[in-house]
Design an enzyme around this catalytic site. Structure first.
Site, mmCIF file in Angstrom:
data_model
loop_
_atom_site.group_PDB
_atom_site.id
_atom_site.type_symbol
_atom_site.label_atom_id
_atom_site.label_comp_id
_atom_site.label_asym_id
_atom_site.label_seq_id
_atom_site.Cartn_x
_atom_site.Cartn_y
_atom_site.Cartn_z
ATOM 1 N N LYS A 177 0.840 -1.191 0.000
ATOM 2 C CA LYS A 177 0.000 0.000 0.000
ATOM 3 C C LYS A 177 0.876 1.243 0.000
ATOM 4 C CE LYS A 177 -2.070 1.681 3.717
ATOM 5 N NZ LYS A 177 -1.770 3.149 3.678
ATOM 6 N N ARG A 235 2.703 -0.921 10.735
ATOM 7 C CA ARG A 235 3.669 -0.847 11.827
ATOM 8 C C ARG A 235 4.059 -2.199 12.433
ATOM 9 N NH1 ARG A 235 0.718 4.291 14.565
ATOM 10 N NH2 ARG A 235 -0.887 3.591 13.133
ATOM 11 N N THR A 259 -10.726 4.366 10.191
ATOM 12 C CA THR A 259 -10.589 3.584 11.416
ATOM 13 C C THR A 259 -10.135 4.429 12.606
ATOM 14 O OG1 THR A 259 -8.375 2.911 10.687
ATOM 15 C CG2 THR A 259 -10.179 1.381 10.271
ATOM 16 N N ASP A 290 -3.203 4.188 -2.226
ATOM 17 C CA ASP A 290 -4.122 4.645 -1.183
ATOM 18 C C ASP A 290 -4.060 6.164 -1.068
ATOM 19 O OD1 ASP A 290 -5.756 4.775 1.085
ATOM 20 O OD2 ASP A 290 -4.078 4.423 2.448
ATOM 21 N N LYS A 308 -6.995 8.088 -1.626
ATOM 22 C CA LYS A 308 -8.325 8.514 -1.180
ATOM 23 C C LYS A 308 -8.819 9.742 -1.953
ATOM 24 C CE LYS A 308 -7.575 6.783 3.552
ATOM 25 N NZ LYS A 308 -6.145 6.437 3.448
ATOM 26 N N ASP A 360 -12.947 14.738 -4.745
ATOM 27 C CA ASP A 360 -13.017 16.032 -5.417
ATOM 28 C C ASP A 360 -14.239 16.013 -6.330
ATOM 29 O OD1 ASP A 360 -12.233 18.560 -6.675
ATOM 30 O OD2 ASP A 360 -10.202 18.112 -5.975
#
Length: 239
Positions: free
Chosen positions: A34, A215, A123, A61, A63, A66
């Site tokens: 990603k 992570r 999230t 990714d 997002k 517009d």
């Protein structure tokens, strides 16, 4: 699709060589990488090509959110990069989603088409933030279902949603509608800035198609072993 292909590694790294080392290390034990806003803005579109040259597939990714024409053109550009999937904010509305679906269909005519995912409720947001900051009175679950159904009606391939909404999305949108889930934390790993989280095993048992992990892999002493451990947990969950 093998279980390992359902693992997407979030390549949230600010050093190019470090990022490419991770691709070399992990490309055969995960399905995709990603690329989010930070690395894309630092390294540019050629970074996607460098990952692909090393055998990695890319989930872009960014997002997009517009007016319809702008997002449609951005979708065309993403499709030209050859990414496996990219996402748009469902909050941009049905006309925006329909425009990007049509643009990508035209751009990839006769070729493999990039999957377009709709971002539902981040999230990092809980019920309090939805009401206080966004003026949305629905619960996170209700809002996710509402947006997921809208995304499906507009022709998107699936959605990005938290682990807590997987079962409900399956119930309302069917088995063929893709669900990509961030907020995945192996047992014992701190949640950080994520609020609606789950373990890899629980997410797979709930019916997710892909999990996104950053992570817990990137910060591990042995990132490859951490990725393999997550894949093993996913395998055990579906036995």
């Amino acid at each position: 699709m093998q279980i390992k292909d359902r693992l997407i590694v979030a390549l949230d790294v600010t050093e190019r060589e470090k990022a490419l080392e991770l691709v070399e290390m992990l490309h055969d034990c995960c399905g995709m990488f990603k690329i989010g806003l930070e690395p894309f803005c630092i390294f540019g579109p050629t970074f996607v090509e460098e990952i692909q040259d090393r055998g990695g597939k890319v989930f872009l990714d960014l997002k997009f959110h517009d007016i319809p024409r702008t997002v449609a053109q951005a979708g065309r550009a993403a499709a030209r990069l050859g990414v496996e999937m990219f996402n748009v904010h469902i909050a941009g509305g049905s006309e925006m989603m329909k425009a990007v679906v049509e643009a990508v269909r035209e751009e990839t005519a006769g070729k493999k088409q990039a999957k377009i995912l709709g971002v539902t409720v981040l999230t990092s947001l809980g019920a309090d933030e939805l009401t206080r900051d966004l003026g949305i009175d629905r619960s996170p679950l209700e809002q996710v279902i509402f947006w997921a159904q809208e995304a499906k009606e507009c022709g998107l391939s699936g959605v990005v949603a938290s682990p807590r909404e997987i079962s409900a999305i399956r119930e309302h949108c069917g088995r063929d509608f893709l669900i990509v889930t961030p907020g995945i934390r192996p047992a014992g790993f701190e949640s950080g800035d994520q609020k609606r989280i789950s373990t890899p095993g629980d997410a797979v048992r709930s019916g997710v198609d892909y999990i996104v992990v950053g992570r817990p892999i990137l910060q591990a002493q042995d990132p490859r072993q951490a990725a393999l451990d997550i894949v093993r947990e996913m395998e055990e969950a579906i036995r």
